[in-house]
Scaffold this motif. Structure first.
Motif: not given
Length: 154
Positions: A28-49
């Motif tokens: 998976i690491s090799s497949l996502v190398q050089d992926a780009v994303f806005p910081a706003t597109e990260m989410t931690w769903q704490r209740s769902q872990r």
């Protein structure tokens, strides 16, 4: 009789992968190398872990045949206990991050820390109870805006 076109009928098929051990995670690491994303597109769903990113992944699997394409993908981590970030200005809404690699720091009894290494010396550390990471393409591939394959100096 004709049917509407479906995503599944188009070539190439979308990726749907799951990592349950360190060797799988390297794929998976090799497949996502050089992926780009806005910081706003990260989410931690704490209740769902669950911690997830919506990435614009470079399609390395087709780079060898001269294609420079990207695809939107969801990269998700399950059984998350804690998330920490380093070297990221979290208040900057227009911040775009570039993912370089993913590593695993094993802990005791199957626990561990998954580290997402970012360009510019940033990192996101995700403590997990057990390793389970999935990568799933959610859009059709599109031409990379640069039209080029990412290149790294060695």
């Amino acid at each position: 009789m004709t049917e509407d076109a479906r995503f599944e009928d188009a070539g190439p098929a979308p990726l749907r992968l799951r990592a349950m051990d360190a060797e799988d995670l390297q794929v998976i690491s090799s497949l996502v190398q050089d992926a780009v994303f806005p910081a706003t597109e990260m989410t931690w769903q704490r209740s769902q872990r669950r911690f997830a990113f919506l990435l614009n992944r470079f399609r390395w699997e087709d780079a060898a045949i001269g294609r420079a394409e990207r695809v939107q993908s969801v990269l998700a981590v399950e059984d998350v206990l804690a998330v920490k970030s380093y070297g990221i200005e979290r208040g900057e809404k227009d911040l775009v991050l570039s993912l370089l690699s993913i590593s695993l720091e094993p802990g005791e009894d199957g626990t561990g820390r998954i580290v997402f290494w970012l360009a510019g010396d940033g990192a996101i550390a995700v403590d997990v109870e057990a390793l389970e990471v999935s990568l799933r393409d959610v859009t059709r591939p599109y031409d990379a805006p640069s039209g080029k394959v990412p290149h790294h100096e060695t």
